[in-house]
Design an enzyme around this catalytic site. Structure first.
Site, mmCIF file in Angstrom:
data_model
loop_
_atom_site.group_PDB
_atom_site.id
_atom_site.type_symbol
_atom_site.label_atom_id
_atom_site.label_comp_id
_atom_site.label_asym_id
_atom_site.label_seq_id
_atom_site.Cartn_x
_atom_site.Cartn_y
_atom_site.Cartn_z
ATOM 1 N N GLY A 14 3.551 -41.251 35.557
ATOM 2 C CA GLY A 14 4.439 -42.300 35.047
ATOM 3 C C GLY A 14 4.423 -43.512 35.957
ATOM 4 O O GLY A 14 4.379 -43.376 37.175
ATOM 5 N N ARG A 75 -2.046 -40.097 32.071
ATOM 6 C CA ARG A 75 -1.983 -38.648 32.314
ATOM 7 C C ARG A 75 -3.325 -38.122 31.817
ATOM 8 O O ARG A 75 -3.673 -38.310 30.661
ATOM 9 C CB ARG A 75 -0.810 -38.039 31.563
ATOM 10 C CG ARG A 75 0.503 -38.730 31.958
ATOM 11 C CD ARG A 75 1.713 -37.941 31.587
ATOM 12 N NE ARG A 75 2.914 -38.764 31.662
ATOM 13 C CZ ARG A 75 3.713 -38.848 32.724
ATOM 14 N NH1 ARG A 75 3.454 -38.145 33.806
ATOM 15 N NH2 ARG A 75 4.785 -39.606 32.705
ATOM 16 N N ASP A 106 4.573 -35.884 41.527
ATOM 17 C CA ASP A 106 4.240 -34.505 41.831
ATOM 18 C C ASP A 106 2.874 -34.057 41.281
ATOM 19 O O ASP A 106 2.051 -33.470 41.996
ATOM 20 C CB ASP A 106 5.339 -33.657 41.167
ATOM 21 C CG ASP A 106 5.608 -32.407 41.935
ATOM 22 O OD1 ASP A 106 5.338 -32.397 43.142
ATOM 23 O OD2 ASP A 106 6.065 -31.432 41.310
ATOM 24 N N THR A 128 7.493 -42.401 41.876
ATOM 25 C CA THR A 128 8.035 -41.970 40.594
ATOM 26 C C THR A 128 9.516 -42.333 40.584
ATOM 27 O O THR A 128 10.193 -42.164 41.604
ATOM 28 C CB THR A 128 7.859 -40.459 40.346
ATOM 29 O OG1 THR A 128 8.735 -40.056 39.273
ATOM 30 C CG2 THR A 128 8.192 -39.612 41.563
ATOM 31 N N ASP A 130 11.835 -40.864 39.397
ATOM 32 C CA ASP A 130 12.710 -39.674 39.439
ATOM 33 C C ASP A 130 13.195 -39.298 40.841
ATOM 34 O O ASP A 130 14.179 -38.590 40.973
ATOM 35 C CB ASP A 130 11.972 -38.460 38.856
ATOM 36 C CG ASP A 130 11.702 -38.627 37.372
ATOM 37 O OD1 ASP A 130 12.513 -39.301 36.720
ATOM 38 O OD2 ASP A 130 10.693 -38.094 36.883
ATOM 39 N N ASP A 132 12.072 -37.065 42.760
ATOM 40 C CA ASP A 132 12.233 -35.606 42.685
ATOM 41 C C ASP A 132 11.218 -34.837 43.538
ATOM 42 O O ASP A 132 11.034 -33.642 43.352
ATOM 43 C CB ASP A 132 12.115 -35.150 41.220
ATOM 44 C CG ASP A 132 10.759 -35.498 40.611
ATOM 45 O OD1 ASP A 132 10.013 -36.305 41.215
ATOM 46 O OD2 ASP A 132 10.450 -34.980 39.524
ATOM 47 N N ARG A 174 14.380 -35.346 33.098
ATOM 48 C CA ARG A 174 14.321 -34.104 32.311
ATOM 49 C C ARG A 174 14.679 -32.905 33.165
ATOM 50 O O ARG A 174 15.359 -32.003 32.738
ATOM 51 C CB ARG A 174 12.902 -33.933 31.736
ATOM 52 C CG ARG A 174 12.903 -33.987 30.231
ATOM 53 C CD ARG A 174 11.512 -34.041 29.684
ATOM 54 N NE ARG A 174 10.987 -35.399 29.735
ATOM 55 C CZ ARG A 174 9.702 -35.704 29.692
ATOM 56 N NH1 ARG A 174 8.796 -34.769 29.621
ATOM 57 N NH2 ARG A 174 9.311 -36.959 29.727
HETATM 58 P P1 ATP Z 1 5.745 -38.577 37.085
HETATM 59 O O1 ATP Z 1 6.611 -37.858 38.074
HETATM 60 O O2 ATP Z 1 6.117 -39.999 36.949
HETATM 61 O O3 ATP Z 1 5.622 -37.861 35.780
HETATM 62 P P2 ATP Z 1 3.293 -37.378 37.976
HETATM 63 O O4 ATP Z 1 2.265 -37.805 38.944
HETATM 64 O O5 ATP Z 1 4.062 -36.132 38.303
HETATM 65 O O6 ATP Z 1 4.260 -38.612 37.719
HETATM 66 P P3 ATP Z 1 1.847 -35.950 35.894
HETATM 67 O O7 ATP Z 1 1.569 -36.347 34.492
HETATM 68 O O8 ATP Z 1 2.557 -34.686 36.130
HETATM 69 O O9 ATP Z 1 2.624 -37.205 36.523
HETATM 70 O O10 ATP Z 1 0.461 -35.885 36.693
HETATM 71 C C1 ATP Z 1 -0.425 -36.982 36.682
HETATM 72 C C2 ATP Z 1 -1.831 -36.499 36.562
HETATM 73 O O11 ATP Z 1 -2.172 -35.711 37.722
HETATM 74 C C3 ATP Z 1 -2.123 -35.577 35.395
HETATM 75 O O12 ATP Z 1 -2.298 -36.276 34.186
HETATM 76 C C4 ATP Z 1 -3.412 -34.908 35.863
HETATM 77 O O13 ATP Z 1 -4.504 -35.787 35.678
HETATM 78 C C5 ATP Z 1 -3.152 -34.734 37.355
HETATM 79 N N1 ATP Z 1 -2.638 -33.379 37.637
HETATM 80 C C6 ATP Z 1 -1.383 -32.919 37.455
HETATM 81 N N2 ATP Z 1 -1.280 -31.613 37.789
HETATM 82 C C7 ATP Z 1 -2.508 -31.223 38.190
HETATM 83 C C8 ATP Z 1 -3.072 -29.992 38.652
HETATM 84 N N3 ATP Z 1 -2.346 -28.870 38.771
HETATM 85 N N4 ATP Z 1 -4.397 -29.973 38.958
HETATM 86 C C9 ATP Z 1 -5.151 -31.092 38.842
HETATM 87 N N5 ATP Z 1 -4.672 -32.282 38.414
HETATM 88 C C10 ATP Z 1 -3.387 -32.358 38.092
#
Ligand code: ATP
Length: 329
Positions: A14, A75, A106, A128, A130, A132, A174
């Site tokens: 995000g 994503r 995360d 992020t 959040d 979190d 969430r």
């Molecule tokens: P936000 O907290 O704003 O949602 P985020 O970084 O947690 O941000 P995610 O959609 O959970 O957002 O993860 C971003 C991208 O990181 C995913 O679309 C994927 O490409 C990669 N990713 C997430 N988890 C994994 C994993 N376990 N192994 C490899 N790549 C991952």
């Protein structure tokens, strides 16, 4: 000190206000030190597809005051599969990158850990709205998002007071209630409902509003994190239980945008500079974090699956402030 020539930078997950100021700080610092910066578009997708562009000083002009991310974000489900991560690692090699700076939440950090296992040095920067992530006291974007929520609540207060209504405000979160709690206490909300806490509707919401109504208060703000349930359901229940007209406002994606706050700009700038230093200091993949109020770092592999606990002291303070009083005893 290690010599580095070229690093890649991507934003993933995000979007969060503060991502652009980090990119700016990285480019300005790196270029001045003779390091070229390759911007990777749409997070890990750009690394798989080789969708990249060199970033020069002119490309980052004015970015301190821009929300979102000029590199776009995405994503990328493909990155969950080992063969695509191999492809991404090959792109890094092909581009001659000394390492990657991955800016995100995360999930982005989990992806960064997987990429580092393929021999790519990765530095994660937490961003992020959040807030979190358990590895750091602060994630970029949180402060700006809180201020955006407050601005909206202040406006809702005007109309809510005029119509003597309950304003139910749904904010993002969430699984984590940090945004709701911080903005709720700052706004002087009557009730703040969080996914980490069991909600006793009668005690936590209806009774407080009824008590206030007896004492002459005809307007209330109820902040609810999206993970608690449907704000429209709570709005209807409040109206039924109290007899006071209630309206719901779901703030939605406006919480992600806006001019980054002073905190997000200043923290982002420092995090960007620290990320570059980590590459110079050695080969270990690390995360830039805030610890004890200052910029620090830790091994990237230690960061995953660390959920940030709710600030119980803040939650207790929020509940102890009696919002039901309208005139003194
Ligand atoms: P936000 O907290 O704003 O949602 P985020 O970084 O947690 O941000 P995610 O959609 O959970 O957002 O993860 C971003 C991208 O990181 C995913 O679309 C994927 O490409 C990669 N990713 C997430 N988890 C994994 C994993 N376990 N192994 C490899 N790549 C991952």
């Amino acid at each position: 000190m290690k010599t580095i020539k070229r690093i890649g930078v991507l934003t993933s997950g995000g979007d969060a206000p503060g991502m652009n100021p980090v990119i700016r700080a990285i480019v300005r610092t790196a270029v001045a030190e003779g390091i070229s910066v390759i911007g990777i578009k749409r997070g890990y997708a750009g690394l798989i597809n080789g969708d990249v562009q060199e970033l020069k000083n002119a490309d980052v002009d004015g970015l301190t005051l821009k929300g979102g991310t000029i590199l776009y974000t995405a994503r990328c489900d493909e990155f969950l599969q080992p063969e695509y991560r191999e492809k991404a690692a090959k792109t890094c090699k092909y581009l001659g990158l000394d390492g990657i700076i991955a800016i995100g939440g995360d999930g982005t950090f989990k992806g960064a850990v997987e990429l580092s296992k393929l021999g790519v040095q990765v530095v994660g920067i937490p961003a992020t709205i959040d807030n979190d992530m358990g590895c750091t006291e602060y994630t970029l974007g949180f402060d700006t998002a809180c201020n955006t929520i407050l601005d909206a609540i202040d406006k809702l207060r005007d109309t809510g007071q005029s119509h003597e209504r309950v304003s139910v405000v749904e904010v993002m979160g969430r699984h984590a209630g940090h945004l709701a709690l911080y903005s709720g206490i700052a706004a002087g909300a009557t009730a703040v409902l969080l996914p980490e806490q069991d909600v006793d509707f009668e005690h936590d919401v209806a009774d407080v509003i009824r008590r206030g109504a007896i004492r002459g208060r005809r307007h209330h703000i109820v902040v609810i994190a999206e993970g608690v349930g449907h704000a429209t359901d709570y709005c209807r229940r409040i109206e039924e239980a109290t007899g006071i007209e209630s309206r719901v406002t779901v703030l939605g994606y406006i919480q992600r945008g806006g001019v980054p706050s002073a905190r997000d700009r200043a923290t982002g700038a420092q995090m960007g500079v620290r990320a570059l230093d980590i590459f110079k200091e050695g080969d270990e993949s690390k995360a830039v974090i805030v610890k004890g109020g200052v910029i620090d770092d830790m091994p990237l592999s230690d960061t995953t699956d660390m959920k940030r606990a709710l600030d119980q002291t803040m939650f207790e303070s929020c509940n102890r402030i009696d919002t039901s009083w309208y005139w003194d005893k």
